[in-house]
Scaffold this active site. Structure first.
Site, PDB file in Angstrom:
ATOM      1  N   ARG A 167     -21.856 -54.287 -28.556  1.00  0.00           N
ATOM      2  CA  ARG A 167     -20.921 -53.547 -29.430  1.00  0.00           C
ATOM      3  C   ARG A 167     -19.481 -54.015 -29.214  1.00  0.00           C
ATOM      4  O   ARG A 167     -18.540 -53.214 -29.170  1.00  0.00           O
ATOM      5  CB  ARG A 167     -21.020 -52.042 -29.172  1.00  0.00           C
ATOM      6  CG  ARG A 167     -22.382 -51.449 -29.413  1.00  0.00           C
ATOM      7  CD  ARG A 167     -22.781 -51.514 -30.897  1.00  0.00           C
ATOM      8  NE  ARG A 167     -24.040 -50.840 -31.090  1.00  0.00           N
ATOM      9  CZ  ARG A 167     -25.236 -51.453 -30.965  1.00  0.00           C
ATOM     10  NH1 ARG A 167     -25.318 -52.750 -30.690  1.00  0.00           N
ATOM     11  NH2 ARG A 167     -26.339 -50.762 -31.150  1.00  0.00           N
ATOM     12  N   SER A 243     -24.138 -43.513 -33.757  1.00  0.00           N
ATOM     13  CA  SER A 243     -23.916 -43.230 -32.327  1.00  0.00           C
ATOM     14  C   SER A 243     -22.424 -43.164 -32.052  1.00  0.00           C
ATOM     15  O   SER A 243     -21.689 -44.083 -32.392  1.00  0.00           O
ATOM     16  CB  SER A 243     -24.503 -44.358 -31.471  1.00  0.00           C
ATOM     17  OG  SER A 243     -25.871 -44.477 -31.733  1.00  0.00           O
ATOM     18  N   GLU A 340     -17.683 -45.462 -29.621  1.00  0.00           N
ATOM     19  CA  GLU A 340     -18.041 -46.643 -30.411  1.00  0.00           C
ATOM     20  C   GLU A 340     -17.147 -46.770 -31.651  1.00  0.00           C
ATOM     21  O   GLU A 340     -16.643 -47.855 -31.946  1.00  0.00           O
ATOM     22  CB  GLU A 340     -19.526 -46.555 -30.792  1.00  0.00           C
ATOM     23  CG  GLU A 340     -20.076 -47.846 -31.324  1.00  0.00           C
ATOM     24  CD  GLU A 340     -21.544 -47.739 -31.692  1.00  0.00           C
ATOM     25  OE1 GLU A 340     -22.369 -47.529 -30.788  1.00  0.00           O
ATOM     26  OE2 GLU A 340     -21.866 -47.891 -32.881  1.00  0.00           O
TER      27      GLU A 340
HETATM   28  C1  LIG Z   1     -25.823 -43.279 -39.899  1.00  0.00           C
HETATM   29  C2  LIG Z   1     -25.207 -44.448 -39.184  1.00  0.00           C
HETATM   30  C3  LIG Z   1     -26.008 -45.307 -38.457  1.00  0.00           C
HETATM   31  C4  LIG Z   1     -25.435 -46.420 -37.801  1.00  0.00           C
HETATM   32  N1  LIG Z   1     -26.257 -47.238 -37.094  1.00  0.00           N
HETATM   33  C5  LIG Z   1     -25.747 -48.317 -36.463  1.00  0.00           C
HETATM   34  C6  LIG Z   1     -26.601 -49.195 -35.736  1.00  0.00           C
HETATM   35  O1  LIG Z   1     -27.819 -49.025 -35.694  1.00  0.00           O
HETATM   36  N2  LIG Z   1     -26.031 -50.245 -35.100  1.00  0.00           N
HETATM   37  C7  LIG Z   1     -24.690 -50.475 -35.154  1.00  0.00           C
HETATM   38  O2  LIG Z   1     -24.239 -51.463 -34.540  1.00  0.00           O
HETATM   39  N3  LIG Z   1     -23.854 -49.672 -35.837  1.00  0.00           N
HETATM   40  C8  LIG Z   1     -24.349 -48.595 -36.488  1.00  0.00           C
HETATM   41  N4  LIG Z   1     -23.516 -47.759 -37.186  1.00  0.00           N
HETATM   42  C9  LIG Z   1     -22.075 -48.018 -37.188  1.00  0.00           C
HETATM   43  C10 LIG Z   1     -21.572 -48.793 -38.441  1.00  0.00           C
HETATM   44  O3  LIG Z   1     -22.515 -48.753 -39.470  1.00  0.00           O
HETATM   45  C11 LIG Z   1     -21.254 -50.263 -38.117  1.00  0.00           C
HETATM   46  O4  LIG Z   1     -20.320 -50.356 -37.069  1.00  0.00           O
HETATM   47  C12 LIG Z   1     -20.701 -51.011 -39.335  1.00  0.00           C
HETATM   48  O5  LIG Z   1     -20.604 -52.384 -39.038  1.00  0.00           O
HETATM   49  C13 LIG Z   1     -19.321 -50.500 -39.770  1.00  0.00           C
HETATM   50  O6  LIG Z   1     -19.028 -51.112 -41.032  1.00  0.00           O
HETATM   51  P1  LIG Z   1     -17.916 -50.537 -41.975  1.00  0.00           P
HETATM   52  O7  LIG Z   1     -17.730 -51.519 -43.081  1.00  0.00           O
HETATM   53  O8  LIG Z   1     -18.246 -49.157 -42.370  1.00  0.00           O
HETATM   54  O9  LIG Z   1     -16.645 -50.578 -41.029  1.00  0.00           O
HETATM   55  P2  LIG Z   1     -15.428 -49.544 -40.955  1.00  0.00           P
HETATM   56  O10 LIG Z   1     -15.906 -48.250 -40.413  1.00  0.00           O
HETATM   57  O11 LIG Z   1     -14.685 -49.515 -42.225  1.00  0.00           O
HETATM   58  O12 LIG Z   1     -14.544 -50.274 -39.857  1.00  0.00           O
HETATM   59  C14 LIG Z   1     -14.993 -50.385 -38.515  1.00  0.00           C
HETATM   60  C15 LIG Z   1     -13.992 -51.254 -37.741  1.00  0.00           C
HETATM   61  O13 LIG Z   1     -14.018 -52.577 -38.251  1.00  0.00           O
HETATM   62  C16 LIG Z   1     -12.743 -52.960 -38.766  1.00  0.00           C
HETATM   63  N5  LIG Z   1     -13.011 -53.760 -39.973  1.00  0.00           N
HETATM   64  C17 LIG Z   1     -13.732 -53.391 -41.059  1.00  0.00           C
HETATM   65  N6  LIG Z   1     -13.846 -54.417 -41.920  1.00  0.00           N
HETATM   66  C18 LIG Z   1     -13.173 -55.452 -41.375  1.00  0.00           C
HETATM   67  C19 LIG Z   1     -12.912 -56.801 -41.788  1.00  0.00           C
HETATM   68  N7  LIG Z   1     -13.375 -57.317 -42.943  1.00  0.00           N
HETATM   69  N8  LIG Z   1     -12.160 -57.597 -40.973  1.00  0.00           N
HETATM   70  C20 LIG Z   1     -11.680 -57.117 -39.795  1.00  0.00           C
HETATM   71  N9  LIG Z   1     -11.878 -55.852 -39.358  1.00  0.00           N
HETATM   72  C21 LIG Z   1     -12.633 -55.036 -40.138  1.00  0.00           C
HETATM   73  C22 LIG Z   1     -12.016 -51.646 -39.048  1.00  0.00           C
HETATM   74  O14 LIG Z   1     -10.595 -51.796 -38.996  1.00  0.00           O
HETATM   75  C23 LIG Z   1     -12.542 -50.776 -37.915  1.00  0.00           C
HETATM   76  O15 LIG Z   1     -11.854 -51.046 -36.717  1.00  0.00           O
HETATM   77  C24 LIG Z   1     -24.048 -46.647 -37.862  1.00  0.00           C
HETATM   78  C25 LIG Z   1     -23.230 -45.784 -38.613  1.00  0.00           C
HETATM   79  C26 LIG Z   1     -23.801 -44.689 -39.271  1.00  0.00           C
HETATM   80  C27 LIG Z   1     -22.936 -43.797 -40.095  1.00  0.00           C
END
Ligand SMILES: Cc1cc2nc3c(=O)[nH]c(=O)nc-3n(C[C@H](O)[C@H](O)[C@H](O)COP(=O)(O)OP(=O)(O)OC[C@H]3O[C@@H](n4cnc5c(N)ncnc54)[C@H](O)[C@@H]3O)c2cc1C
Length: 348
Positions: A167, A243, A340
Site C-alpha cells: 500500500r 479498509s 490507508e
Molecule cells: C469498498 C472499497 C473497497 C476497496 N478495496 C480495496 C482493495 O481491495 N485494495 C486496495 O488496494 N484498495 C481498495 N480500496 C481503496 C481504493 O479503491 C483504492 O485506493 C483506489 O486506488 C483509489 O482510487 P481513487 O481514484 O478513488 O483515488 P482517490 O480516492 O481519488 O485518491 C486517492 C489518492 O490518490 C491520489 N490520486 C488520485 N488520482 C491520482 C493521479 N492520477 N495522480 C496522482 N495522484 C492521484 C489522491 O490525491 C489521493 O491521495 C477500496 C475502497 C473501497 C471504497
C-alpha cells in the site's frame, strides 16, 4: 468536449468521495485532455493541488481551500502484442479501474483478475499499489507516465522507479507527491501462459461452489467480484473507503513477544524479510470496536477494518474515531496503526 479548462467555484464534494462526506471545494477543475495541462500549470502556480480520482481512498475533514484537480482523462485503452507473447496494455488515468480489468479479461488477457471490483481510477492505482487476493498492481505494472504539476515536466517511470511496497509508492512521499499520473502501462499474459493465484481467502471455495475445477482468468475475476460484493459494504449504500487501516508490519522480535502475551494473535511472515504482518482487523476487534457507532460515524458490524458513514457523519468525526481506535490499539498492543486513505487537508 471543450479544450479550455473549466474551473468551478464552491463545488459540493459529497458525490465525489465514497465516504459521502459533505464538504465544498473552493475551486475545482476537471482535467479531461492532456492539452489542458499547460492551463492547469498556470492555474496552480505557487499552490499545491488536491488531485482527485474516484474519491474512494480519501477522508475529507473540512472544506477544501486548496485547488482540487479532478482527473478525468478517459481515452479508450489500447494494447500492443510483444514478441515474447506478453501484451502491453495502456490506459489513461481517468478510466475506472474495474472497467479496465473487465476489458482486459474480455480480450482474453490474464493478470488483473484478482484485482477485480476495486473501486477508483486507473491513475490512483499505483499511488498505494492497490492489492487484493494475493496480487498487487506492482506484479503487473510495466511503467507509467506522470506530469509534475510544480515544474510542468512529464516523464516515464519504469516499475522499479516507483518504489512500490505494501500500500505504498514513491508518489505518497516528499517530492513524489508532485507527480500526477496520466497513464499506466501493464504487462499481461495471454491465457494459457499465466499462473492464476488462487490460494487466498475464500477463492478456492468460491470456485468449488461454482463447480469450476480449472478456472479461466475471467472466471476467477467473476469469483472475486462475487466474494467482494457479498462481503464488502457498497459505498453507494453505506459510505466507506474500504479498509481504513493498513495491516501493521513489525519486527520478528516484537511479533514474538506479542505472541507470548496473545497466543491467538494472527501473524503472517512477510516473504523474503524478517518482518511479520499483523491483522489490523484482529487488533481492532480485540479492542471492542467492531460495530461501534457514535452518531453517524461507526465501525462496520462485520468488518473491524472498515469505518462507515451512516449518513451525516463529518470527516472530522470519522477522523476522531480513527484516532481513538489507533490509541486503544497502541495502548493494548504497543502497535501503531497507519491510516490507508489520504486525509485531506493533511493533518500535518
Ligand atoms: C469498498 C472499497 C473497497 C476497496 N478495496 C480495496 C482493495 O481491495 N485494495 C486496495 O488496494 N484498495 C481498495 N480500496 C481503496 C481504493 O479503491 C483504492 O485506493 C483506489 O486506488 C483509489 O482510487 P481513487 O481514484 O478513488 O483515488 P482517490 O480516492 O481519488 O485518491 C486517492 C489518492 O490518490 C491520489 N490520486 C488520485 N488520482 C491520482 C493521479 N492520477 N495522480 C496522482 N495522484 C492521484 C489522491 O490525491 C489521493 O491521495 C477500496 C475502497 C473501497 C471504497
Amino acid at each position: 468536449m471543450s479544450t479550455s479548462l473549466a474551473i468551478l467555484q464552491q463545488t459540493e464534494l459529497r458525490a465525489l468521495n465514497t465516504f459521502g462526506i459533505a464538504a465544498k471545494a473552493r475551486e475545482l477543475a476537471l482535467l479531461q485532455l492532456p492539452s489542458q495541462l499547460a492551463q492547469v500549470h498556470t492555474w496552480l502556480v505557487g499552490r499545491t493541488p488536491l488531485i482527485l480520482g474516484g474519491g474512494s481512498n480519501l477522508l475529507i475533514t473540512q472544506d477544501i481551500e486548496q485547488p482540487v484537480l479532478a482527473v478525468r482523462l478517459q481515452q479508450a485503452p489500447n494494447a500492443q502484442l510483444r514478441a515474447d507473447g506478453s501484451v502491453l496494455v495502456h490506459a489513461t488515468a481517468g478510466m475506472q479501474w474495474d472497467a479496465l480489468v473487465r476489458w482486459t479479461l474480455s480480450q482474453g488477457w490474464a493478470g488483473l483478475e484478482n484485482l477485480s471490483l476495486i473501486p477508483g481510477s486507473v491513475g490512483a492505482a499505483p499511488i498505494q499499489n492497490i492489492g487484493a487476493y494475493g496480487v498487487e498492481l506492482g506484479d503487473r505494472l510495466d511503467s507509467l507516465v506522470a506530469w509534475n504539476w510544480r515544474t510542468g515536466q512529464q516523464r516515464t517511470f519504469l516499475r522499479d522507479e516507483c518504489s512500490l511496497g505494501y500500500r505504498d509508492s514513491i508518489f505518497k512521499h516528499g517530492e513524489g507527491k508532485q507527480w500526477l499520473i496520466l497513464s499506466i502501462c501493464l504487462r499481461l499474459d495471454p491465457l494459457g501462459r499465466h499462473r492464476l493465484v488462487l490460494d487466498y481467502g475464500d477463492m478456492r471455495q468460491e470456485l468449488v461452489d461454482r463447480g469450476i475445477a480449472s478456472p479461466t482468468a475471467a472466471q476467477v475475476g467473476a469469483a472475486v467480484s462475487a466474494i467482494r460484493s457479498r462481503k464488502l459494504p457498497d459505498p453507494a449504500r453505506l459510505g466507506n473507503a474500504g479498509s481504513f487501516f493498513k495491516n501493521p508490519v513489525v519486527s520478528a522480535s516484537q511479533a514474538q513477544s506479542l505472541q507470548n502475551f496473545f497466543a491467538a494473535m494472527p501473524q503472517f511472515k512477510v516473504p523474503d524479510s524478517d518482518r511479520v504482518k499483523l491483522s489490523a482487523a484482529w487488533l481492532i476487534d480485540q479492542c471492542g470496536w467492531k460495530g461501534y457507532r457514535e452518531s453517524d460515524a461507526g465501525v462496520h458490524r462485520q468488518h473491524a477494518l472498515v469505518l462507515v458513514n451512516y449518513g451525516q457523519a463529518s470527516g472530522a468525526q470519522l477522523l476522531s474515531l480513527a484516532t481513538r481506535i489507533q490509541s486503544s490499539v497502541r495502548d493494548r498492543f504497543g502497535v501503531e496503526l497507519e491510516a490507508e486513505p489520504s486525509v485531506v487537508p493533511s493533518p500535518l
